[in-house]
Enzyme design. Structure first.
Site, mmCIF file in Angstrom:
data_model
loop_
_atom_site.group_PDB
_atom_site.id
_atom_site.type_symbol
_atom_site.label_atom_id
_atom_site.label_comp_id
_atom_site.label_asym_id
_atom_site.label_seq_id
_atom_site.Cartn_x
_atom_site.Cartn_y
_atom_site.Cartn_z
ATOM 1 N N HIS A 1 -53.976 -62.291 27.221
ATOM 2 C CA HIS A 1 -52.556 -62.470 27.472
ATOM 3 C C HIS A 1 -51.405 -61.428 27.219
ATOM 4 O O HIS A 1 -50.733 -61.653 28.061
ATOM 5 C CB HIS A 1 -52.431 -63.406 26.111
ATOM 6 C CG HIS A 1 -51.090 -64.268 26.222
ATOM 7 N ND1 HIS A 1 -50.996 -65.412 27.104
ATOM 8 C CD2 HIS A 1 -49.777 -64.202 25.532
ATOM 9 C CE1 HIS A 1 -49.680 -65.852 27.081
ATOM 10 N NE2 HIS A 1 -49.288 -65.112 26.073
ATOM 11 N N GLU B 1 -57.832 -66.117 31.683
ATOM 12 C CA GLU B 1 -57.157 -66.576 30.396
ATOM 13 C C GLU B 1 -57.425 -68.171 30.171
ATOM 14 O O GLU B 1 -57.881 -68.663 29.289
ATOM 15 C CB GLU B 1 -55.669 -66.492 30.371
ATOM 16 C CG GLU B 1 -55.096 -66.169 29.247
ATOM 17 C CD GLU B 1 -53.285 -65.844 29.140
ATOM 18 O OE1 GLU B 1 -52.712 -66.735 28.736
ATOM 19 O OE2 GLU B 1 -53.103 -65.073 29.800
ATOM 20 N N ASN C 1 -80.743 -41.655 31.989
ATOM 21 C CA ASN C 1 -82.161 -40.951 31.922
ATOM 22 C C ASN C 1 -82.712 -41.834 31.007
ATOM 23 O O ASN C 1 -84.044 -42.073 31.209
ATOM 24 C CB ASN C 1 -81.791 -39.591 31.481
ATOM 25 C CG ASN C 1 -83.199 -38.871 31.944
ATOM 26 O OD1 ASN C 1 -84.059 -39.110 30.943
ATOM 27 N ND2 ASN C 1 -83.333 -38.164 32.787
#
Lengths: 687, 153
Positions: A46, A68, A422
Site C-alpha cells: 500500500h 493489493e 554452486n
C-alpha cells in the site's frame, strides 16, 4: 513540485519495501495461514503504491494496486493463498523490481505488465481455478462482511464432512447488549468458549474485525461443536453483556439453503484423506486466525525497531579523513605535553586521548552494515533456483546481524550468489538421488556469518554429495591446471582448491565432473581483491562447506612498518610469513640472483630498496640484513629492508586518480606524525 | 568589456602565472613530501592534505625549467581539474586579482621555453605586468605523462 529532489528517497524506500515484500511473501509461503504476515505485506504494498502514484510512476502504482486487491482478499479471509497466487505475486514483485531498476537507471519505470495484471485480476475474480465454478469466489469476495451465510468451498466442505461424519454443526448468531462497553472483549470470551467446546470454522465478520470492534451488535459463527445445543447456549449466555445467542443446528439441507453447499457433493465425494486434509487446514486456520490479531500489532511495531538515518557514504569518508587528522594532532599534542611536563596539560591531553579513541571506534562503526542487507535477497533466489532445478532445499540463515564495512558489503553479494548457485546446482543432489543415498529429500544449505578476531567469516555449507576428488584431479590434469605428477602429491584440501582454478570455469569442461567449479575462479579473485580468502572443505557423500574469511573493514589493515634509509613503508601483515635477520655470508648467488636458504628451501632475496629505487639506503654496506618473508599463493620470497619499525593498524588511502599503476605500491597511509607512507604490494614483488 | 575573471597569481622562475580562482582549492605552505618510486622526476611525491593523500607536481620540472630548492616563499597550490586533484609547487603565491577576459591574448609562439599548449593566453595588467594564464587540463594531461615515462625508460 520538483520530484527529482525526492527521487533518491523514493528509490531507497521502494527498495526497502520490495525487500520486505519479498521476505514476507517467502515467510508467508512457509506459513500460508498466518494473516499477520499478509497484513505486513499489504501495508508495504500500500505504501509503495502511494509513493509511486505521488511520484507519477503510474505503471508501478497500478501493478501494485492489482497486487493489493489480491492481498486485501487474503487478509480478509476471503481468499486462500495457493501456489498460483504465490507465483503470480512473485512475478509481480519481479516486475516491480525491474521497474524500480529502470527508474534508478534514469528511465520512466514503464513496463508491459498486462499478463501479470490479467493473472492478478483473474485471482480477484476467482476464475483462475478451472475446477472452481466461476462466480463462486466472486460471491465470497464481494458479498463479504455481515452476511454470515457466506462460506467458501473449503469451509462448506468441512461442515458437510462433519455433518456426514455425524458431528453437530451449529450456526450461531450472537448479539451483544446495546450498552455493552467492551464488545471485542465479550466476543473474545465467546470465541474462547467456542474453541474449547469445538472448532470454529468460520466467523463473520472475521476474527480480526471483531477484535477491532468492527461489528455492530451481532456476529455469526459456524462451529463444529462437541457439546449439545443447550450447553452451547448456556456457555455463551454465561458471558456477561451478551443479549442473545440464536443457535441453529445445521444439516445438509440447511447448509444448502445457505446457498453455499451447491457444489458440496463432488467435494464431499472426494477421497476421505483429502477431506481430512481440508479439516486439518480448517483447524489450523482457526487456530491461526485467532492468534494473529493479537500478534499483529507487536509484530508491526517490532519491524521498525532500529531507527536509522541515511547518510551519503562520501560524507562518512570525509568524517573519517577529518578524524584521522585529529588523531595525528593528538599524537603531536601528547608529544608536546610530555616535553612541557605540566600536570594539568598532561591530564587534559590524556582525557582528550580517551575521548578521541572512543570517537574513533564510533566513526569506524558508522561504516559498518549488517550482512543482513546482502543475506536477505538469498531466500528468494534459493526458492526460485530450487524450483527450477526441481530440488527441495531449505536455506538456513544465521548471523545476519554480523557487521561488515559498507565497501565489503557492496562487493560480497556476487561471490555469495555464485557459491549458493554452486551449492544448489552441484552440491545438493536431485530428490531421487538423495532418497537413494538415505538422506532426507530436502537438502539443507546453511548460510552463516560470524566474527572471529579481526575477521568476519561467511560460510555456505550444504549436505549434498560432496566433491569427487578423483574426477577433479582428472579434469585438472586434462585442462593443464596441474601436471599428473603434481596431482599425485596434492593433499585432499589442495585438490578441493583446484575447483577455484581458472581452467575449471568453462561450461563444456565441467559438465563431466558433476559441474563443480562454475565461475568459482571469479569468486576467488573477487574475495582476494577484498583482502580475504576462500577455503573449501568437503566430505564425499556428506556435503561441502565454502568458507570466506574477510577483513572487518577494507579501510584499516594491519601492517608491518619498515624503514629504508629515510623513507618509511608499510607491508600488509596478511602476506607476511615471518621476519628475520640474515648475515651477509649466507646470501648466495645463483645465476646472478640473490638467494637465501629458508627452512630447507632456497628462496629468492628481493631488494625493496632496488624495487622502489630508494637511494638513501646503502644496502651493500650491511653486514646483517633484515628480511621480511612474504608469500604470494604458494610462492615465497624474502624482501630485504633497512630496519623494522613495528606492527601497526593503518588506514588505507588511495594515491588518487593522477597517480595510477605505480609499480609495487598499492596505496598510501598516513602515519602518526602526519607523514605519508606508501603501502608495498607484496604480490608485485614475487614474480 | 568581457567577463571579470578572478585569478590566483603565482611566481615561477621570475615569471607571473595565473590560475582561475575556482580551480584552486587551497594554497598550502611547503610540507613533507613522500617520494613515490618510478614516477617522472617532476612528480615530487605525495602529501597528506588533512587526511587526503594528494600527488604534488613541481611546476618548474613539468615545464622543463631548472628546478630549485624550496624556499620560505614556496607554496603548494592545490588545484582540482577534471576530477583530478593535484598540488603544484610554485616559487610564490601571494595575490588574487580581477582581470578582464578581453585582455587575454593568445600566447605568442615561444615563451620562455614553455610549450605553448600549456598556456591559455597572456593577460596584460596595467602597463607593464604580464600574466601567463595556464591551461590546466593540458598541464595535467596524463597521456603526455605516459609518453614522458616511456622516454625515461
Amino acid at each position: 513540485m520538483d520530484m527529482n529532489a525526492y527521487l533518491s528517497m523514493f528509490i531507497d524506500e521502494s527498495n526497502d519495501h520490495l525487500q520486505s515484500l519479498n521476505e514476507n511473501l517467502l515467510k508467508l509461503e512457509s506459513a500460508p495461514e498466518d494473516i499477520s504476515i499478509v497484513q505486513i505485506i499489504f501495508r508495504s504494498a500500500h505504501t509503495l503504491k502511494g509513493m509511486s502514484a505521488t511520484m507519477g510512476f503510474e505503471d508501478l502504482a497500478s501493478l501494485t494496486h492489482e497486487m493489493e486487491n489480491v492481498l486485501d482478499l487474503v487478509r480478509n479471509n476471503k481468499l486462500k493463498m495457493d501456489n498460483f497466487i504465490f507465483d503470480t505475486l512473485f512475478k509481480g514483485l519481479d516486475a516491480l523490481e525491474s521497474m524500480v531498476q529502470d527508474i534508478i537507471g534514469g528511465g520512466t519505470g514503464k513496463a508491459d505488465v498486462t499478463a501479470i495484471v490479467a493473472s492478478l485480476k483473474a485471482i480477484v475474480k476467482g476464475d483462475y481455478k478451472k475446477d472452481a465454478p466461476s462466480g463462486k469466489a466472486t460471491s465470497t469476495s464481494s458479498a463479504g462482511s455481515n452476511d454470515g451465510s457466506v462460506l467458501d468451498q473449503f469451509q462448506s466442505s468441512i461442515l458437510l464432512q462433519s455433518i456426514e461424519a455425524g458431528m453437530a454443526v451449529f450456526h450461531i448468531v450472537v448479539t451483544v447488549r446495546e450498552d455493552c462497553v467492551l464488545k471485542a472483549a465479550r466476543a473474545y470470551m465467546v470465541f474462547d468458549f467456542l474453541e474449547h467446546s469445538g472448532e470454529i470454522v468460520k466467523s463473520s465478520p472475521s476474527v480480526q474485525e471483531i477484535e477491532q470492534e468492527k461489528f455492530d451488535r451481532s456476529f455469526t459463527v459456524f462451529t463444529i461443536a462437541s457439546i449439545s445445543e443447550d450447553e452451547l447456549r448456556k456457555g455463551i449466555e454465561s458471558v456477561s453483556e451478551i443479549e442473545s445467542a440464536v443457535i441453529t443446528q445445521l444439516d445438509r439441507e440447511s447448509l444448502e439453503q445457505l446457498g453455499v453447499a451447491s457444489q458440496g457433493e463432488p467435494t464431499a465425494s472426494a477421497s476421505f484423506a483429502a477431506a481430512q486434509a481440508v479439516v486439518d487446514t480448517g483447524r489450523s486456520q482457526t487456530a491461526a486466525a485467532s492468534a494473529p490479531a493479537a500478534q499483529a500489532a507487536p509484530a508491526a511495531a517490532g519491524a521498525n525497531v532500529s531507527r536509522t538515518i541515511r547518510v551519503d557514504i562520501d560524507r562518512l569518508d570525509t568524517l573519517m579523513n577529518l578524524f584521522s587528522e585529529l588523531l595525528i594532532d593528538r599524537v603531536r599534542l601528547e608529544q608536546l605535553a610530555s616535553e612541557v611536563r605540566r600536570n594539568d596539560l598532561t591530564e587534559t591531553v590524556e582525557h582528550m586521548s580517551r575521548v578521541s579513541s572512543d570517537l574513533q571506534n564510533i566513526v569506524l562503526k558508522l561504516r559498518m552494515v549488517p550482512v543482513e542487507s546482502v543475506f536477505n535477497r538469498f531466500p528468494r533466489m534459493v526458492r526460485d533456483l530450487a524450483k527450477s532445478l526441481d530440488k527441495k532445499v531449505d536455506l538456513i540463515l544465521s548471523g545476519a546481524e554480523t557487521e561488515l564495512d559498507r565497501t565489503v558489503i557492496d562487493e560480497i553479494g556476487d561471490p555469495l550468489v555464485h557459491l549458493l548457485r554452486n551449492s544448489l546446482d552441484h552440491g545438493i543432489e536431485p530428490i531421487a538421488d538423495r532418497i537413494a543415498a538415505g538422506k532426507s529429500e530436502t537438502g539443507t544449505v546453511h548460510l552463516r556469518a560470524y566474527h572471529s578476531g579481526n575477521h568476519v567469516f561467511i560460510e555456505v555449507e550444504e549436505d549434498g554429495r560432496g566433491i569427487n576428488r578423483e574426477k577433479v584431479k582428472q579434469i585438472a590434469i586434462k585442462n593443464g591446471v596441474v601436471t599428473a605428477e603434481e596431482a599425485k602429491r596434492l593433499t585432499d584440501s589442495e585438490v578441493n582448491m583446484l575447483i577455484f582454478a581458472a581452467g575449471f570455469s568453462t561450461a563444456d569442461k565441467i559438465s563431466d565432473i558433476s559441474g563443480r567449479g562454475v565461475g568459482l575462479d571469479v569468486v576467488k579473485s573477487k574475495i582476494s581483491s577484498l583482502g580475504g580468502h576462500v577455503t573449501v572443505e568437503s566430505k564425499e557423500g556428506k556435503g561441502t562447506k565454502f568458507s570466506i574469511q574477510l577483513p572487518l573493514t577494507l579501510s584499516i589493515i594491519s601492517a608491518m612498518l619498515v624503514k629504508l634509509g629515510s623513507e618509511k613503508y608499510a607491508i600488509p601483515l596478511s602476506s607476511i610469513v615471518e621476519t628475520g635477520i640474515v648475515p651477509r655470508e649466507q646470501i648466495r648467488k645463483i645465476h646472478g640472483n640473490r638467494m637465501i636458504d629458508y627452512r630447507g628451501s632456497v628462496i629468492p632475496l628481493i631488494s625493496l630498496a632496488q624495487v622502489l629505487a630508494c637511494t638513501s639506503f646503502p644496502e651493500e654496506e650491511e653486514q646483517e640484513t633484515e628480511i621480511v618473508v612474504i608469500r604470494k599463493g604458494d610462492k615465497i620470497g624474502a624482501v630485504t629492508v633497512d630496519e623494522f619499525i613495528g606492527q601497526s593498524e593503518i588506514v588505507l588511502k588511495t594515491l588518487g586518480k593522477y597517480l595510477t599503476n605505480i609499480e609495487a605500491v598499492s596505496g598510501a597511509t598516513i602515519l602518526g606524525d602526519g607523514q605519508v607512507a606508501l603501502i608495498v604490494d607484496p604480490n608485485a614483488l614475487i614474480k | 568589456m568581457g567577463e571579470e575573471l578572478k585569478v590566483i597569481v603565482f611566481g615561477l622562475a621570475n615569471e607571473e602565472y595565473g590560475i582561475e580562482v575556482e580551480k584552486v582549492r587551497t594554497i598550502e605552505r611547503m610540507m613533507p613530501i613522500t617520494r613515490v618510486p618510478k614516477t617522472p622526476a617532476f612528480i615530487k611525491g605525495v602529501i597528506n592534505l588533512r587526511g587526503v593523500v594528494l600527488p604534488v607536481i613541481d611546476l618548474r620540472g613539468r615545464f622543463g625549467l631548472e628546478e630549485s630548492e624550496a624556499t620560505d616563499s614556496s607554496r603548494i597550490i592545490i588545484v582540482a581539474v577534471n576530477d583530478l586533484e593535484v598540488g603544484f609547487i610554485v616559487d610564490s603565491a601571494n595575490d588574487v586579482i580581477d582581470i578582464d577576459s578581453d585582455s587575454i591574448d593568445t600566447p605568442p609562439e615561444v615563451i620562455g621555453g614553455i610549450k605553448a599548449k600549456y598556456l591559455h593566453g597572456v593577460a596584460k595588467i596595467g602597463d607593464s605586468r604580464l600574466l601567463i594564464m595556464l591551461n590546466l587540463s593540458e598541464v595535467l594531461n596524463k597521456s603526455e605523462i605516459i609518453q614522458l615515462e616511456q622516454q625515461e625508460v
